[in-house]
Design a protein around this motif. Structure first.
Motif, short mmCIF file in Angstrom:
data_model
loop_
_atom_site.label_atom_id
_atom_site.label_comp_id
_atom_site.label_asym_id
_atom_site.label_seq_id
_atom_site.Cartn_x
_atom_site.Cartn_y
_atom_site.Cartn_z
N UNK A 282 6.95 0.01 95.06
CA UNK A 282 7.81 1.13 95.49
C UNK A 282 7.24 1.90 96.68
N UNK A 283 5.94 1.73 96.96
CA UNK A 283 5.36 2.43 98.11
C UNK A 283 5.26 1.55 99.36
N UNK A 284 5.62 0.28 99.24
CA UNK A 284 5.54 -0.63 100.40
C UNK A 284 6.70 -0.31 101.34
N UNK A 285 6.42 -0.05 102.62
CA UNK A 285 7.50 0.27 103.57
C UNK A 285 8.55 -0.84 103.63
N UNK A 309 25.02 -6.52 99.91
CA UNK A 309 24.92 -5.76 98.66
C UNK A 309 25.69 -4.45 98.68
N UNK A 310 26.33 -4.11 99.80
CA UNK A 310 27.21 -2.95 99.84
C UNK A 310 26.51 -1.62 99.97
N UNK A 311 25.23 -1.62 100.28
CA UNK A 311 24.50 -0.37 100.49
C UNK A 311 23.25 -0.63 101.31
N UNK A 312 22.69 0.44 101.84
CA UNK A 312 21.48 0.32 102.65
C UNK A 312 20.29 -0.04 101.76
N UNK A 313 19.28 -0.72 102.28
CA UNK A 313 18.11 -1.10 101.48
C UNK A 313 17.45 0.09 100.80
N UNK A 314 17.34 1.22 101.50
CA UNK A 314 16.68 2.39 100.91
C UNK A 314 17.46 2.90 99.70
N UNK A 315 18.79 2.93 99.83
CA UNK A 315 19.61 3.40 98.71
C UNK A 315 19.52 2.43 97.52
N UNK A 316 19.48 1.14 97.83
CA UNK A 316 19.37 0.15 96.75
C UNK A 316 18.07 0.35 95.98
N UNK A 317 16.98 0.57 96.71
CA UNK A 317 15.68 0.76 96.05
C UNK A 317 15.72 1.98 95.14
N UNK A 318 16.31 3.08 95.59
CA UNK A 318 16.36 4.30 94.79
C UNK A 318 17.15 4.10 93.51
N UNK A 319 18.22 3.31 93.57
CA UNK A 319 19.03 3.07 92.38
C UNK A 319 18.44 2.00 91.48
N UNK A 321 15.21 0.90 91.00
CA UNK A 321 13.96 1.08 90.28
C UNK A 321 14.16 1.64 88.87
N UNK A 322 14.94 2.72 88.68
CA UNK A 322 15.17 3.18 87.30
C UNK A 322 15.91 2.13 86.46
N UNK A 323 16.88 1.43 87.07
CA UNK A 323 17.64 0.43 86.33
C UNK A 323 16.75 -0.74 85.94
N UNK A 324 15.87 -1.15 86.84
CA UNK A 324 14.96 -2.26 86.56
C UNK A 324 14.04 -1.92 85.40
N UNK A 325 13.53 -0.71 85.39
CA UNK A 325 12.64 -0.30 84.30
C UNK A 325 13.38 -0.28 82.97
N UNK A 326 14.62 0.19 82.97
CA UNK A 326 15.43 0.21 81.75
C UNK A 326 15.70 -1.21 81.25
N UNK A 327 16.00 -2.15 82.18
CA UNK A 327 16.25 -3.53 81.78
C UNK A 327 15.00 -4.18 81.22
N UNK A 328 13.85 -3.83 81.78
CA UNK A 328 12.60 -4.40 81.27
C UNK A 328 12.32 -3.90 79.86
N UNK A 329 12.60 -2.61 79.62
CA UNK A 329 12.40 -2.08 78.27
C UNK A 329 13.32 -2.78 77.28
N UNK A 330 14.58 -2.99 77.69
CA UNK A 330 15.54 -3.65 76.81
C UNK A 330 15.11 -5.09 76.53
N UNK A 331 14.59 -5.80 77.57
CA UNK A 331 14.14 -7.16 77.39
C UNK A 331 12.94 -7.22 76.44
N UNK A 332 12.02 -6.27 76.59
CA UNK A 332 10.86 -6.24 75.68
C UNK A 332 11.31 -6.01 74.24
N UNK A 333 12.31 -5.15 74.06
CA UNK A 333 12.80 -4.88 72.71
C UNK A 333 13.47 -6.11 72.11
#
Length: 347
Positions: A282-285, A309-319, A321-333
């Motif tokens: 998330x900190x890589x330019x 993808x219908x949005x700018x790269x910066x906007x995609x990253x902001x949206x 990251x939280x979704x990716x973390x939620x999906x990972x939690x769901x997959x672990x469960x």
């Protein structure tokens, strides 16, 4: 597509070895198996059946497997089997040739010729992926394919590596495919098996033109994925690397309803999209990530990403990251609720 899983650990200890021997006979052909671990044998087998062609992922404790002339006379389904070793060592004696294979080794045998397999020649556990092909569906003539049986094959590079990667991915992700995918996946798998045999014979001309075309296309796609980081990855460079003309390269991609340039761009954007959704990056330019995957000009990258993808790269990253973390939690469960597949353990 049918997927089945068998684990000896799911059975009473006294029944495990006999059940494993019966499983081997049912999924391959009658064989004689002996093992120093027969009192508490640990084995795992996953079967992914694509119509006429099954693919396997399996784990064994050390054992000896023999296919004798008597067993061949008893029953011969006339199948070729290619196996790619992930872990451990396997020794095979066939056609008067003795060879030992370690990780990344690719070897073959057939139900029609006597052989002896030593699973775990060093007392080690073995994990492998395999495919079994009926003689009548192989696009290469049986008399030609028989010359390859027992010869060492290359699993680290070339067509052998393509087959190994395909088998590993197929068994690892079998649950993501549908019944409609089976015919397409089987065709690719048969083409790769035929190409491995033909390459060993140094006789690719024995392949049908359609099989040769599909196999070459697979090789080119793999080459592209391996060189996405190179900003000079162009149709001209790809054609030269495969000793074909640029016009023929474009014709290879026509049935895929895609152009070479579109495929390169899509693969690069998918890698970038994945990296943007990775919390560890998330900190890589943004421009560093884009350059890593071959986009030299930031403006070109941004336009291509937005168009796809219908949005700018910066906007995609902001949206993302939280979704990716939620999906990972769901997959672990989900994984924690799913019974563990299990692998052979030393008994």
């Amino acid at each position: 597509m049918i997927e089945t899983v068998f684990r000896t650990e799911d059975l009473p200890q006294a029944d495990r070895f006999d059940a494993w021997c019966e499983r081997a006979a049912q999924s391959h052909a009658p064989v004689a198996i002996s093992s120093a671990h027969s009192a508490d044998f640990r084995g795992f087998q996953q079967v992914v059946r694509l119509n006429a062609v099954p693919a396997y992922a399996a784990g064994w404790q050390p054992a000896v497997v023999r296919r004798t002339p008597r067993l061949i006379r008893q029953s011969d389904p006339e199948r070729y089997r290619l196996s790619f070793i992930q872990r451990g060592t396997v020794g095979i004696t066939i056609n008067g040739r003795e060879t030992t294979y370690g990780p990344y080794g690719l070897f073959s045998h057939t139900t029609s010729i006597p052989y002896e397999l030593h699973i775990g020649t060093r007392g080690d556990q073995v994990e492998a992926n395999s495919v079994e092909v009926p003689r009548e569906v192989l696009s290469l003539a049986g008399a030609q394919a028989d010359h390859v049986i027992g010869r060492p094959l290359r699993g680290r590079d070339g067509t052998g590596a393509l087959l190994a990667t395909f088998l590993t991915t197929l068994t690892a992700t079998a649950g993501t495919f549908t019944a409609a995918d089976a015919a397409r996946l089987e065709k690719v798998l048969l083409d790769l098996v035929a190409a491995v045999f033909a390459h060993e014979l140094d006789a690719l001309n024995h392949l049908s033109p359609e099989t040769h075309r599909r196999t070459l296309t697979l090789r080119i796609r793999a080459f592209i994925r391996q060189h996405l980081h190179d900003p000079d990855l162009t149709p001209t460079m790809i054609a030269a690397a495969h000793h074909i003309s640029v016009s023929y390269l474009h014709r290879l991609f026509q049935p895929e309803q895609d152009t070479v340039t579109m495929y390169i761009r899509h693969q690069r954007l998918e890698r970038i999209r994945r990296d943007l959704a990775d919390p560890a990056q998330h900190t890589v330019p943004l421009h560093h990530i884009a350059a890593r995957w071959g986009f030299v000009h930031q403006a070109t990258f941004t336009r291509a990403f937005r168009a796809t993808y219908g949005m700018a790269p910066r906007d995609y990253r902001q949206e993302a990251l939280p979704r990716e973390e939620a999906e990972r939690r769901e997959l672990r469960e989900r994984r924690s609720r799913r019974p563990e597949r299990g692998r052979p353990r030393t008994g």
